[in-house]
Scaffold this active site. Structure first.
Site, PDB file in Angstrom:
ATOM      1  N   SER A  17       0.835  -1.202   0.000  1.00 10.16           N
ATOM      2  CA  SER A  17       0.000   0.000   0.000  1.00 10.16           C
ATOM      3  C   SER A  17       0.866   1.246   0.000  1.00 10.16           C
ATOM      4  O   SER A  17       2.073   1.186   0.225  1.00 10.16           O
ATOM      5  CB  SER A  17      -0.926   0.003   1.209  1.00 10.16           C
ATOM      6  OG  SER A  17      -0.236   0.518   2.325  1.00 10.16           O
ATOM      7  N   LYS A  18       0.213   2.373  -0.244  1.00  9.25           N
ATOM      8  CA  LYS A  18       0.939   3.637  -0.306  1.00  9.25           C
ATOM      9  C   LYS A  18       1.611   3.957   1.022  1.00  9.25           C
ATOM     10  O   LYS A  18       2.591   4.665   1.075  1.00  9.25           O
ATOM     11  CB  LYS A  18      -0.015   4.763  -0.698  1.00  9.25           C
ATOM     12  CG  LYS A  18      -0.555   4.573  -2.102  1.00  9.25           C
ATOM     13  CD  LYS A  18      -1.222   5.806  -2.651  1.00  9.25           C
ATOM     14  CE  LYS A  18      -1.625   5.538  -4.098  1.00  9.25           C
ATOM     15  NZ  LYS A  18      -2.184   6.688  -4.763  1.00  9.25           N
ATOM     16  N   ARG A  19       1.037   3.453   2.103  1.00 11.86           N
ATOM     17  CA  ARG A  19       1.608   3.754   3.419  1.00 11.86           C
ATOM     18  C   ARG A  19       2.769   2.833   3.795  1.00 11.86           C
ATOM     19  O   ARG A  19       3.490   3.086   4.747  1.00 11.86           O
ATOM     20  CB  ARG A  19       0.520   3.665   4.500  1.00 11.86           C
ATOM     21  CG  ARG A  19      -0.386   4.875   4.517  1.00 11.86           C
ATOM     22  CD  ARG A  19      -1.568   4.638   5.412  1.00 11.86           C
ATOM     23  NE  ARG A  19      -2.325   3.442   5.019  1.00 11.86           N
ATOM     24  CZ  ARG A  19      -3.194   3.428   4.011  1.00 11.86           C
ATOM     25  NH1 ARG A  19      -3.429   4.510   3.313  1.00 11.86           N
ATOM     26  NH2 ARG A  19      -3.829   2.316   3.699  1.00 11.86           N
ATOM     27  N   ASP A  20       2.930   1.742   3.019  1.00 12.19           N
ATOM     28  CA  ASP A  20       3.974   0.777   3.374  1.00 12.19           C
ATOM     29  C   ASP A  20       5.380   1.350   3.264  1.00 12.19           C
ATOM     30  O   ASP A  20       6.307   0.863   3.906  1.00 12.19           O
ATOM     31  CB  ASP A  20       3.860  -0.477   2.492  1.00 12.19           C
ATOM     32  CG  ASP A  20       2.694  -1.343   2.934  1.00 12.19           C
ATOM     33  OD1 ASP A  20       2.221  -1.136   4.077  1.00 12.19           O
ATOM     34  OD2 ASP A  20       2.254  -2.199   2.161  1.00 12.19           O
TER      35      ASP A  20
END
Ligand code: GLU
Length: 503
Positions: A261-264
């Site tokens: 994900s983008k937050r990873d």
């Protein structure tokens, strides 16, 4: 066969992430492999999710990667405009057409009314869908009389246009990567095609543009697979030939479970975006591969192999070689696990392929490195010595900092291990020995140090360890004679004598 034309159709709702870059890359590789065109189309009909700067970011990222579109908002082309927000007239024209068929209808239900029904469904443990079952009791042109519909339109009551999903039909779908599968239309809902402001939704605009732009192959992320049935039917409704489809599997988190994900990026400490991205609202900056020091060739090679195996298990391929080799039939059905170490390995391999002069040029572009006053000649020597062990260009500077700065402190552990009274005495004698040398090349230095050790009956470690400590400040770095050679005689002697006086 007509010309292969492939499009990458991102929505400017944020920065491109790794998955988006991979989709663009596979679109490009396939198009070029087939001698076709690669088109960039900006799908910006969803104004609510529009993010300032996202389109520029997408363009800049593709350019950095070397994925150059043949047609785009910037490059132009004869199928333009390439921004959906500028194609409204085209959609209006096709809306009129589909409304003449039995595949679309007007729905006048207000958001509040739909919310009410949704709640009723929830109370009885069901999930509401606007579909072949519920549409018969909702407020739309299927249940109202033509006069009632006309009255509502005349009264300017807002409405949307919905797709009328056929009842109980089995659709046989085909995907180049996944093969054939079927879906029953009763599992699909009546998607909105045109919103109440007259703007088309993704589904409608997307198939109109793919048709109008003569797209032959749609290669996109697996999240669009559930829409494939609807898209088949939209082509049928419009009486158009549909393109071929290929849906790419997800890129997975390093541990293999779940979508990356983008937050990873923040979580695992590696970038998930090609370039730094500053969120215009929060000001939060997400890290990019470019700013982290990745070479674009290495980055793109790494991305390409997330889900595709070239023949003979080849790993290092230039963009041209990838174009020549690319084959959708060798794209994996299973998700591809992201691997940070592998990404670094690619960069290391590409760095090794560069000439010292090329690396010098890159090193001089790295921000925040204090290279002022360093001669190209010295930098080239350091590069040649250090590049084999570097992952990033900046490592050459960071790992070789001692070439540019005298040791300010001496590592405590190293001092304990390498320094004592004998070392003081040996180093000050060695300084004198080196001072008398006329040539100061690595071979002469090596010979001189050996000779010195032999004369004094010392093991090489007894000489090299304190010498390294004096030059570097710790017990690391390349071969000591090479360090002496690059530092030069004067600087080397000064460092050795400084250590003798100060440790
Ligand atoms: N605009 C869609 C997206 O952002 C494109 C999907 C497609 O390629 O059909 O993913």
């Amino acid at each position: 066969m007509s010309k292969v034309r492939v499009r990458f159709a991102p929505s400017p709702t944020g920065p491109l992430h790794l998955g988006g870059v991979r989709t663009a890359l596979y679109d490009y590789l396939f198009a070029k492999n087939q001698g076709g065109d690669f088109v960039l189309r900006i799908e910006d009909t969803d104004t609510a999710r529009y993010v300032e700067g996202a389109e520029d970011y997408i363009m800049e990222a593709l350019q950095w990667c070397g994925i150059v579109p043949d047609e785009s908002p910037k490059h132009g082309g004869k199928y333009g405009p390439y921004r959906q927000s500028e194609r409204r007239g085209i959609y209006d024209r096709h809306l009129k057409e589909i409304l003449k068929t039995d595949y679309a209808y007007l729905a006048f239900d207000t958001p509040e009314e739909l919310d009410e029904i949704r709640k009723e469904f929830e109370l009885s443990g069901e999930v509401f869908a606007y579909n072949y079952l519920t549409r018969t009791r909702l407020k739309n042109s299927l249940t109202l009389s033509p006069q009632e519909v006309q009255q509502l339109i005349d009264d300017k009551v807002p409405y949307v246009v919905r797709f009328k999903m056929p009842v109980d039909r089995v659709l046989n779908l085909e995907d180049i990567i996944r093969g054939k599968f079927s879906v029953n239309t009763n599992t699909l809902d009546d998607k909105v095609l045109v919103k109440n402001d007259g703007m088309p939704t993704y589904h409608f605009a997307n198939i109109i543009d793919d048709h109008e732009m003569e797209i032959s192959h749609v290669i996109r992320g697996e999240e669009w697979l559930p829409s494939l049935g609807l898209h088949y039917l939209l082509y049928e409704a419009m009486g158009w030939q549909r393109p071929q489809f290929a849906h790419l599997s997800l890129i997975l988190k390093p541990e293999g479970k779940g979508k990356l994900s983008k937050r990873d990026g923040d979580k695992f400490g590696f970038p998930v975006f090609p370039l730094n991205f500053k969120d215009p609202e929060t000001g939060h900056v997400s890290k990019g591969y470019r700013e982290d020091g990745y070479l674009p060739e290495a980055f793109i090679n790494m991305v390409a192999l997330l889900g595709w195996s070239p023949a003979n298990d080849r790993e290092i391929l230039s963009l041209e070689e990838m174009v020549a080799e690319f084959d959708l039939n060798k794209v994996h059905k299973a998700g591809a696990r992201f691997n940070k170490e592998k990404a670094e390995w690619f960069n290391h391999e590409y760095l090794k392929l560069k000439s010292d002069e090329q690396i010098l040029h890159l090193l001089q572009q790295v921000r925040d490195l204090d290279l002022e006053g360093q001669s190209d000649e010295k930098l080239l020597k350091v590069i040649s010595l250090m590049k084999e062990r570097a992952t990033f260009v900046k490592d050459i500077y960071n790992e070789g900092r001692f070439f540019f700065e005298k040791p300010a402190v001496y590592d405590e552990k190293a001092v304990k291990k390498a320094w004592n009274d004998a070392a003081v005495e040996n180093m000050s004698a060695l300084a004198n020995h080196l001072e008398s040398m006329s040539a100061f090349d690595p071979d002469s230095i090596r010979a001189a140090v050996h000779e010195f050790a032999e004369q004094r009956g010392l093991g090489m470690g007894m000489v090299m360890m304190p010498l390294r400590l004096a030059l570097v400040g710790e017990l690391k770095g390349p071969d000591v004679p090479d360090i002496l050679n690059i530092l030069g005689k004067e600087e080397s002697l000064s460092r050795i004598r400084n250590a003798v006086d100060n440790i």
